[in-house]
Design a protein around this motif. Structure first.
Motif, mmCIF file in Angstrom:
data_model
loop_
_atom_site.group_PDB
_atom_site.id
_atom_site.type_symbol
_atom_site.label_atom_id
_atom_site.label_comp_id
_atom_site.label_asym_id
_atom_site.label_seq_id
_atom_site.Cartn_x
_atom_site.Cartn_y
_atom_site.Cartn_z
ATOM 1 N N SER A 32 0.791 -1.182 0.053
ATOM 2 C CA SER A 32 -0.034 0.026 -0.120
ATOM 3 C C SER A 32 0.839 1.246 0.202
ATOM 4 C CB SER A 32 -0.943 0.069 1.154
ATOM 5 O OG SER A 32 -0.265 -0.123 2.657
ATOM 6 N N TYR A 33 2.181 1.177 0.483
ATOM 7 C CA TYR A 33 2.914 2.545 0.298
ATOM 8 C C TYR A 33 3.196 3.039 -1.126
ATOM 9 C CZ TYR A 33 6.362 5.693 2.649
ATOM 10 O OH TYR A 33 6.681 6.712 3.118
ATOM 11 N N PRO A 34 3.030 4.250 -1.449
ATOM 12 C CA PRO A 34 3.164 4.618 -2.630
ATOM 13 C C PRO A 34 4.445 4.498 -3.137
ATOM 14 C CG PRO A 34 2.885 6.552 -1.029
ATOM 15 C CD PRO A 34 2.706 5.545 -0.359
ATOM 16 N N ASP A 35 5.034 4.484 -4.371
ATOM 17 C CA ASP A 35 6.110 4.803 -4.926
ATOM 18 C C ASP A 35 6.191 5.719 -6.113
ATOM 19 O OD1 ASP A 35 4.686 3.312 -6.944
ATOM 20 O OD2 ASP A 35 6.486 1.536 -6.766
ATOM 21 N N THR A 36 5.441 6.868 -5.810
ATOM 22 C CA THR A 36 5.321 8.164 -6.730
ATOM 23 C C THR A 36 6.554 8.869 -7.025
ATOM 24 O OG1 THR A 36 4.351 9.207 -5.285
ATOM 25 C CG2 THR A 36 2.912 7.928 -6.551
ATOM 26 N N ASP A 37 7.480 8.920 -6.008
ATOM 27 C CA ASP A 37 8.643 9.600 -6.091
ATOM 28 C C ASP A 37 9.986 8.869 -5.501
ATOM 29 O OD1 ASP A 37 8.777 10.238 -3.485
ATOM 30 O OD2 ASP A 37 7.656 11.933 -3.572
ATOM 31 N N TYR A 76 9.716 8.145 -1.614
ATOM 32 C CA TYR A 76 8.841 7.122 -1.479
ATOM 33 C C TYR A 76 9.530 5.885 -1.879
ATOM 34 C CZ TYR A 76 4.994 10.160 -0.404
ATOM 35 O OH TYR A 76 4.102 10.980 0.270
ATOM 36 N N LYS A 77 10.087 5.685 -2.810
ATOM 37 C CA LYS A 77 10.547 4.394 -3.487
ATOM 38 C C LYS A 77 11.790 3.926 -2.553
ATOM 39 C CE LYS A 77 9.741 5.085 -8.301
ATOM 40 N NZ LYS A 77 10.269 5.481 -9.541
ATOM 41 N N LYS A 87 10.509 2.659 0.705
ATOM 42 C CA LYS A 87 9.831 1.307 0.534
ATOM 43 C C LYS A 87 10.748 0.264 0.191
ATOM 44 C CE LYS A 87 6.048 -0.531 -2.335
ATOM 45 N NZ LYS A 87 4.958 -0.152 -3.249
#
Length: 115
Positions: free
Chosen positions: A63-68, A71-72, A75
């Protein structure tokens, strides 16, 4: 804090579990959780209260975003974080006695919950 009659603040010390050494330098904004109180010369301490579980790792992966990039990195580091400590930060006006007393009480309560 004095004007508002606030003795202590309990807050997170970091946004996630520990990062690898090489990734920590890519995430300098994460020190804002502790750095602010150091700059203000407040008394502060961090105490572990639990550990990252297998379910925590799975939930972050799903569920954790990887939009930038930020975040990556978080994660990716979380994939190997099972068992790492999760702590809370106790902050007070420049008087260590209250901070240390509350940390001691938290540690005692944690030992009852997690023998």
């Amino acid at each position: 804090m004095k004007d508002a009659k606030i003795d202590l603040i309990i807050c997170p010390p970091q946004v996630s579990a520990a990062y690898t050494h090489s990734d920590a330098v890519k995430l300098p904004s994460t020190v804002s959780y502790t750095g602010l109180y150091n700059m203000l010369d407040y008394a502060a301490g961090v105490v572990p209260i639990t550990k990252v579980t297998k379910e925590d790792v799975k939930q972050t992966e799903e569920s954790y975003p990887d939009t930038d990039l930020w975040y990556k990195i978080v994660k990716e580091n979380n994939k190997n974080s099972e068992g790492l400590p999760i702590g809370i930060q106790v902050v007070g006006i420049p008087s260590e006695e209250n901070v240390l007393r509350v940390i001691r009480e938290i540690e005692a309560g944690r030992k009852e919950m997690f023998p």
